[in-house]
Structure formats: C-alpha cells, structure tokens
Write a protein that holds these residues in place. Sequence first.
Motif: not given
Length: 573
Positions: A183-198
């Motif tokens: 979950a921490k890795w995905f949270a970090k990834a979402r900082e780069l693409a907060p609108q990515n639905e998948g």
Amino acid sequence: MICRPDLLGILALLAFSLGGCGEDNAEPAGIERVRAQIAAGDVAAAQLTIDNLLEEGTPKAELAALAGEAALDRGDLDKAREWLGSEGFASGSAAHGYRMLSRLELQENDFQAGALALEKARRLSPEDASIWVDIGRLRYRVGDHVAALEAAAKAVQLEPDNLETLRFRGQLARDSDGMAPAAKWFAKARELAPQNEGLRLEHAAALLDSGDVPQAVSVLDEKSSDDAGSFYLRAVAAARSGAFFEARELLERSGDQRRATAAAQMLSAVLDLESGNLKSAAQTLDRLSENQPDNSQVHELLAYVLSLSGAHDELIYRYAFRAAGAQGSTWLRTLVGRAYEAIDQREQAAIYLDLAARPAGALALLRPAETAASSAAIARRNAIRSLISGGDTNGGVRLARNFAQEFGGSADAAALLGDALLADDQKSGALVAYEKAAMVRQSWPLILRMAATMDRGDAAKLIASFAAANPNNAEASALAADAYAAAGQWEEAARHLDRAIAGGMRRTPWVLASRSVASGKLGDPEAQLAWAIEAYELQRMNEAAIAALIDALPPSDLLRAELEAKQRALLAR
C-alpha cells in the motif's frame, strides 16, 4: 509458477542491456496532451484528442504508439493491432511503440512475439525504466521470479520516481513483503499520477487487504466512479465494516462480469451467510470449491455453512478425510468433530477435536501459483509431491534438487525443494530454499514452513513481522500474540488476539483461552472470566480452555476442583 523450458529462449532475449539509439523527447503540444490523458487514466479524452490530431494532419506514425496504448487501456485489442501491428512508429516514439506491441502480444498469450517486441524496445532505449518494468513482468509471468526481481531493481536504479517502477514494486510487494508495504508503494506512485483510476483502485485494494478499511474508503471517496472495480471494492469495505445490506447493493452494481469473478462470488457467499440465506451461500461455495479445489478458505467457509444448516452427514462426507490430513486446519477439524458430536458418534468426534487442539505443524505441500507450465514440468512436480507424501523423502529430495537447479529462477521450485528437505528433516537446507522462495512470495503457508526450520525466538520474530505486514491474516495475528505473550508483552498480545478474533477466529478455543490469560495479566478479572467461559463453552474438552477457566475462577469455586480433575485426566492420556 514454474518456467517452461520452451520459454528459456525468451528469457535469454532479455538477459543483457544492449546499447542503442535514444529517443528524441521533444513532442508537439497535442501529443503531450494525449500522453498526459493516458497517464491520468482518461482514455476516452485521449481518443478524442487523437481523432482531432488526425483531422489536423498529424502523421499516423507520430500517434501510433499512443493510440495503440489508448486502445489497449480500453480493452480494444483489434484497434490496438491496427495501430501497433505494422510497427510503423516515428523514430521518437519507436521504443514506446514496441513496448505497447509487447503488451498486446502478451495479452494474446504470444510470449515469443511479446519478448521480441520488448527486446526491440530495450535496444532502442536501454535506460528506460518502464521497459525494464515490462521485462520484469514478462519474466515473472513465465516463472523466472528471481530475474523479475532483478529487472525491478534495475528499474528502480534507473528511475526511482518513475510511475510504472513504483507501481510494479507495489505489485511485487503484495507477494514478497505484505499488503501494508505494498500500500505504501502504491501511495507513492499515486503522488505522481493522482488521477490514474486503475492505480487508485490498486491502492484501495491493498489498503483493504492490509486491514485499513477507513483509509481504503477515503481513497475510494476521492473520486466518484461508475467503474465495476470501484463498486466491488466499496462492497468489500462495507462488508468489513458490518454494513452487509449496503455491501449487497454495491456488489449488485459492480456488473455481471465483475460478479463472475471468484473473489466476488466469495463475497456474495459471505453476505448470504450474514443474512441467513444458507442455501444460497452453500450453492455458491459448492461451485467455487469445484473450480478452486486447493482454496482452503472456500472449503472452510463451506464446511461452516454446512454446520450451521445442520447438514452434518454431508460435512463429514466432504471434509473428514481432508480434516484428518496435513491440509486440515484447526477450524476444519473442529467443525468435523462437532458434526460427529451432532450425530452422536462421540469417539470419532474426540479424534478430530483432539487434532484441533494440537498446534499446527504437519507438512502440507505448498501450492504453486497459476502458471502456463508445460505438462512435463507439472508431471515432474507432481511426482516429487507424491514421493514426499508417500514417505520416500530421499527420492523426493533428489528429484526436487534437480528440479530446482533446472528452474533456478522459480520461487515455486525453490519452495518445493524446501518441502522435500523439511520432510527429510534437513532443516537448515530447507530454510535456505524457503528464503529464496520468500524473496518472491511470502505466503502464510511458506512462513509456517520457515518457522518450522527455526528456533522458537527466530520463528516468533518471523511470524510477528508477517503479521505486521499482513494484519488481515487472523491466524498470523494469533500466533504473533503467542510470541508477544511469551515475551511478557501482554498489551501487544491482547491487541493481536483481538485482531485475530475480529478476523474470524472467535470460534477457535485456544485463541479465546489466550485472550482470557491476557486479560488476567492486564488486571481485568471480569474479562478474564468471560473469555475463559466462552472458550470452555466452545469446546469443553480443550486443554487450553480448561486451564484458562481454572485460572479465571476464584480458588473457592466448586467448579474449579471438577475442572482440575478433568485436566489431570486429559494430561494422563
């Protein structure tokens, strides 16, 4: 997953980093806009922009790679083939185009063509982290797990803040590290693409599996979505919060295709169980058990439903053999024992309830991941299992060692070797093999095997670490509590026991007995007695429950003497 021999050539294509020409990163504004829309997961807007650019005269070669990617993202493989199949990419987008072509080939299960396209991409752009991520995915898919980790490490080295790199690390972490780290890795990834639905849904799913329901709901609430996956995850969150009616409504809105998945069917059965619709739950679980014969959760839940519905004969017919064997869990053995009690076969009941009271330690073969392995490889794997199960541990070790050498990158081959060595009482060698497997996939059965090769202190640390990374695993929490209790850390022990009880172990006598002991150590005699009574009522011949109730009762209580006599009789058997 075991690597097929006929895929070894594919992996050889991806073994070395070759030099090549780089790409020109300068792009027209319209193409930059398409790229941003795809990165945000808005493929509909991306397609509209592509259509406008074509009308304005933008050459097809300039758009081919991105148009193919947009088609792949919306699941239109025919349109993706139109854009990517001719390999007519502009020089500046060729590496990306070949990467998308590889994705298309792999979706159609053409591993050879996928590997060739990916090799072309890597030659053009050997320092592109996203390409190394795809190399890692391909290696993982064909069973070369260790090499997949190496590719992931290469991607992190090249671009530690690359979106695809972070997402891939999160996906690997689900298997190798646990749901909380993932979950921490995905949270970090979402900082780069907060609108990515998948990516948002992957993050929410990891949070749910890590037990953090409030944070998962918060992530899901960030955006209103009609996506089937979003409705399904909301249904899971509602069910885990006890809102079962809401969960059913959300599951119904997830669409026919989503509801056809095994996970959704399992959730549907749980909701039927909670609403008292035992017949429907049993029918769903019966179908699942046929499709997933190795899924212990399905079998245990079906056994529980049969128990609740009074189908004791059917429960015994289905599960007595399984419960008595190495795959029999404490819960399944208890259910079979109670079924025998219900039909007044006390001697048979005692056998299973005694088995349920024993700590888990029998060797049950680890199950491999789903794979496209060749029939010859499957036959060899099954032969090794047969030798181990039949007691020919020397033969099993010999074949398993050869197998692990041939498939040196496979976590499943390493785990199978560990099983053979453990069965042959070669604990140090088994631990080495299991540690190699655990680099890729730390399943709970594997953790138990590893613990069986260690001394008590190291095993306790391993289990506590797994429980921390996978807080939704009730059995791990219960065993971690046992370790904390042994160290005198009673607050931690009580916290882990509460988590285990909430996670489905409320009908496991030793867990309730342990919670009674923890309450006593924490100075709460009322809770101590309540937990002890609940454990004893659950199984009156359980040694842990008897001991807990003796400790919870005042010395003057007449029942105490009766319980002490029963305890002595059990110990004398």
